[in-house]
Write a protein that holds these residues in place. Structure first.
Motif, PDB file in Angstrom:
ATOM      1  N   VAL A  57       3.538 -22.458  31.040  1.00  0.00           N
ATOM      2  CA  VAL A  57       2.950 -22.485  29.707  1.00  0.00           C
ATOM      3  C   VAL A  57       3.807 -23.416  28.858  1.00  0.00           C
ATOM      4  O   VAL A  57       4.974 -23.133  28.592  1.00  0.00           O
ATOM      5  CB  VAL A  57       2.882 -21.070  29.086  1.00  0.00           C
ATOM      6  N   VAL A  58       3.229 -24.543  28.446  1.00  0.00           N
ATOM      7  CA  VAL A  58       3.979 -25.534  27.685  1.00  0.00           C
ATOM      8  C   VAL A  58       3.692 -25.448  26.190  1.00  0.00           C
ATOM      9  O   VAL A  58       4.338 -26.117  25.401  1.00  0.00           O
ATOM     10  CB  VAL A  58       3.722 -26.970  28.212  1.00  0.00           C
ATOM     11  N   GLY A  59       2.705 -24.638  25.814  1.00  0.00           N
ATOM     12  CA  GLY A  59       2.398 -24.492  24.401  1.00  0.00           C
ATOM     13  C   GLY A  59       1.248 -23.538  24.160  1.00  0.00           C
ATOM     14  O   GLY A  59       0.754 -22.882  25.089  1.00  0.00           O
ATOM     15  N   PHE A  60       0.834 -23.470  22.893  1.00  0.00           N
ATOM     16  CA  PHE A  60      -0.270 -22.602  22.498  1.00  0.00           C
ATOM     17  C   PHE A  60      -1.128 -23.268  21.438  1.00  0.00           C
ATOM     18  O   PHE A  60      -0.646 -24.100  20.680  1.00  0.00           O
ATOM     19  CB  PHE A  60       0.247 -21.282  21.913  1.00  0.00           C
ATOM     20  N   ILE A  61      -2.376 -22.854  21.373  1.00  0.00           N
ATOM     21  CA  ILE A  61      -3.271 -23.207  20.282  1.00  0.00           C
ATOM     22  C   ILE A  61      -3.486 -21.917  19.494  1.00  0.00           C
ATOM     23  O   ILE A  61      -3.935 -20.914  20.058  1.00  0.00           O
ATOM     24  CB  ILE A  61      -4.629 -23.724  20.798  1.00  0.00           C
ATOM     25  N   ASP A  62      -3.151 -21.939  18.215  1.00  0.00           N
ATOM     26  CA  ASP A  62      -3.321 -20.770  17.352  1.00  0.00           C
ATOM     27  C   ASP A  62      -4.579 -20.954  16.514  1.00  0.00           C
ATOM     28  O   ASP A  62      -4.767 -22.013  15.898  1.00  0.00           O
ATOM     29  CB  ASP A  62      -2.130 -20.614  16.410  1.00  0.00           C
ATOM     30  N   ILE A  63      -5.415 -19.921  16.477  1.00  0.00           N
ATOM     31  CA  ILE A  63      -6.662 -19.966  15.714  1.00  0.00           C
ATOM     32  C   ILE A  63      -6.585 -18.975  14.557  1.00  0.00           C
ATOM     33  O   ILE A  63      -6.188 -17.827  14.738  1.00  0.00           O
ATOM     34  CB  ILE A  63      -7.881 -19.649  16.607  1.00  0.00           C
ATOM     35  N   TYR A  64      -6.994 -19.450  13.390  1.00  0.00           N
ATOM     36  CA  TYR A  64      -7.037 -18.661  12.165  1.00  0.00           C
ATOM     37  C   TYR A  64      -8.456 -18.721  11.602  1.00  0.00           C
ATOM     38  O   TYR A  64      -9.200 -19.660  11.885  1.00  0.00           O
ATOM     39  CB  TYR A  64      -6.070 -19.227  11.119  1.00  0.00           C
ATOM     40  N   TYR A  65      -8.803 -17.729  10.777  1.00  0.00           N
ATOM     41  CA  TYR A  65     -10.146 -17.694  10.182  1.00  0.00           C
ATOM     42  C   TYR A  65     -10.065 -17.234   8.732  1.00  0.00           C
ATOM     43  O   TYR A  65      -9.282 -16.340   8.399  1.00  0.00           O
ATOM     44  CB  TYR A  65     -11.051 -16.746  10.973  1.00  0.00           C
ATOM     45  N   ASN A  66     -10.886 -17.855   7.889  1.00  0.00           N
ATOM     46  CA  ASN A  66     -10.998 -17.477   6.487  1.00  0.00           C
ATOM     47  C   ASN A  66     -12.394 -16.890   6.289  1.00  0.00           C
ATOM     48  O   ASN A  66     -13.379 -17.623   6.255  1.00  0.00           O
ATOM     49  CB  ASN A  66     -10.798 -18.702   5.594  1.00  0.00           C
ATOM     50  N   SER A  67     -12.478 -15.572   6.185  1.00  0.00           N
ATOM     51  CA  SER A  67     -13.783 -14.908   6.052  1.00  0.00           C
ATOM     52  C   SER A  67     -14.425 -15.183   4.698  1.00  0.00           C
ATOM     53  O   SER A  67     -15.633 -15.056   4.545  1.00  0.00           O
ATOM     54  CB  SER A  67     -13.645 -13.401   6.267  1.00  0.00           C
ATOM     55  N   GLY A  68     -13.642 -15.616   3.728  1.00  0.00           N
ATOM     56  CA  GLY A  68     -14.181 -15.925   2.409  1.00  0.00           C
ATOM     57  C   GLY A  68     -14.997 -17.206   2.367  1.00  0.00           C
ATOM     58  O   GLY A  68     -16.006 -17.283   1.672  1.00  0.00           O
ATOM     59  N   ASN A  69     -14.569 -18.211   3.140  1.00  0.00           N
ATOM     60  CA  ASN A  69     -15.297 -19.485   3.107  1.00  0.00           C
ATOM     61  C   ASN A  69     -15.909 -19.872   4.451  1.00  0.00           C
ATOM     62  O   ASN A  69     -16.590 -20.888   4.546  1.00  0.00           O
ATOM     63  CB  ASN A  69     -14.409 -20.617   2.579  1.00  0.00           C
ATOM     64  N   GLY A  70     -15.665 -19.100   5.512  1.00  0.00           N
ATOM     65  CA  GLY A  70     -16.271 -19.371   6.818  1.00  0.00           C
ATOM     66  C   GLY A  70     -15.611 -20.473   7.624  1.00  0.00           C
ATOM     67  O   GLY A  70     -16.163 -20.918   8.631  1.00  0.00           O
ATOM     68  N   TYR A  71     -14.420 -20.901   7.222  1.00  0.00           N
ATOM     69  CA  TYR A  71     -13.735 -21.968   7.951  1.00  0.00           C
ATOM     70  C   TYR A  71     -12.755 -21.398   8.969  1.00  0.00           C
ATOM     71  O   TYR A  71     -12.103 -20.387   8.726  1.00  0.00           O
ATOM     72  CB  TYR A  71     -12.976 -22.886   6.995  1.00  0.00           C
ATOM     73  N   ASN A  72     -12.672 -22.079  10.114  1.00  0.00           N
ATOM     74  CA  ASN A  72     -11.664 -21.807  11.137  1.00  0.00           C
ATOM     75  C   ASN A  72     -10.587 -22.876  11.007  1.00  0.00           C
ATOM     76  O   ASN A  72     -10.854 -23.996  10.543  1.00  0.00           O
ATOM     77  CB  ASN A  72     -12.273 -21.901  12.536  1.00  0.00           C
ATOM     78  N   CYS A  73      -9.394 -22.550  11.463  1.00  0.00           N
ATOM     79  CA  CYS A  73      -8.262 -23.463  11.423  1.00  0.00           C
ATOM     80  C   CYS A  73      -7.551 -23.389  12.770  1.00  0.00           C
ATOM     81  O   CYS A  73      -7.454 -22.305  13.357  1.00  0.00           O
ATOM     82  CB  CYS A  73      -7.319 -23.057  10.296  1.00  0.00           C
ATOM     83  N   ALA A  74      -7.052 -24.519  13.256  1.00  0.00           N
ATOM     84  CA  ALA A  74      -6.326 -24.551  14.532  1.00  0.00           C
ATOM     85  C   ALA A  74      -5.023 -25.321  14.370  1.00  0.00           C
ATOM     86  O   ALA A  74      -4.955 -26.319  13.652  1.00  0.00           O
ATOM     87  CB  ALA A  74      -7.176 -25.197  15.619  1.00  0.00           C
ATOM     88  N   ILE A  75      -4.002 -24.828  15.077  1.00  0.00           N
ATOM     89  CA  ILE A  75      -2.690 -25.467  15.141  1.00  0.00           C
ATOM     90  C   ILE A  75      -2.246 -25.428  16.602  1.00  0.00           C
ATOM     91  O   ILE A  75      -2.443 -24.423  17.280  1.00  0.00           O
ATOM     92  CB  ILE A  75      -1.664 -24.719  14.273  1.00  0.00           C
TER      93      ILE A  75
END
Length: 151
Positions: A57-75
């Motif tokens: 495992v060389v890394g990760f993708i982290d997923i976030y969500y904003n239920s107020g505006n419906g946007y997802n975010c990735a790092i």
């Protein structure tokens, strides 16, 4: 099994289109820090594995969500236990079934993470891809996930 095959095809398609670098981390990784904003809630981390051995495992993708505006975010972030120094980290995100990827990190020389990138996907799922090029000639981690985090 179907998701794994879709993810492999998805990663190959996006990466062939010019994506380079993606990362993430675990116990000795760059710590997971919410770079998306205080309104975003962490959902899950997905692994980025070495594309040669499929075990490290060389890394990760982290997923976030904003239920107020419906946007997802990735790092994408690197696993410092495996990869150190500067390297190319890439992260990309899109609404599942869409054709437009939002990306960060292509051609980068990052030391810790790529992103954040955002896409609107209220009531839908997202696809995301990450890559970490950590050795000039052979070290590379790839990951692609489709129809994940449905919100």
């Amino acid at each position: 099994m179907i998701k794994k095959h879709l993810a492999t095809a998805l990663a190959a398609t996006v990466l062939a289109g010019g994506f380079v670098g993606l990362s993430a981390g675990a116990a000795h990784a760059y710590p997971r820090v919410n770079k998306c904003g205080s309104a975003y809630t962490f959902k899950q981390s997905w692994e980025i594995t070495d594309s040669r051995t499929l075990s490290a495992v060389v890394g990760f993708i982290d997923i976030y969500y904003n239920s107020g505006n419906g946007y997802n975010c990735a790092i994408a972030r690197g696993n410092d236990a495996v990869v150190t120094g500067q390297h190319e980290i890439t992260v990309a995100l899109r609404r599942s079934g869409g054709s437009t990827w939002v990306q960060d990190g292509a051609g980068s020389n990052y030391t810790s993470y790529a992103g954040p990138v955002y896409t609107y996907a209220k009531g839908a799922c997202v696809d995301f891809v990450g890559r970490l090029a950590y050795n000039e000639f052979s070290g590379q981690g790839d990951a692609g996930y489709s129809y994940e985090h449905c919100g």
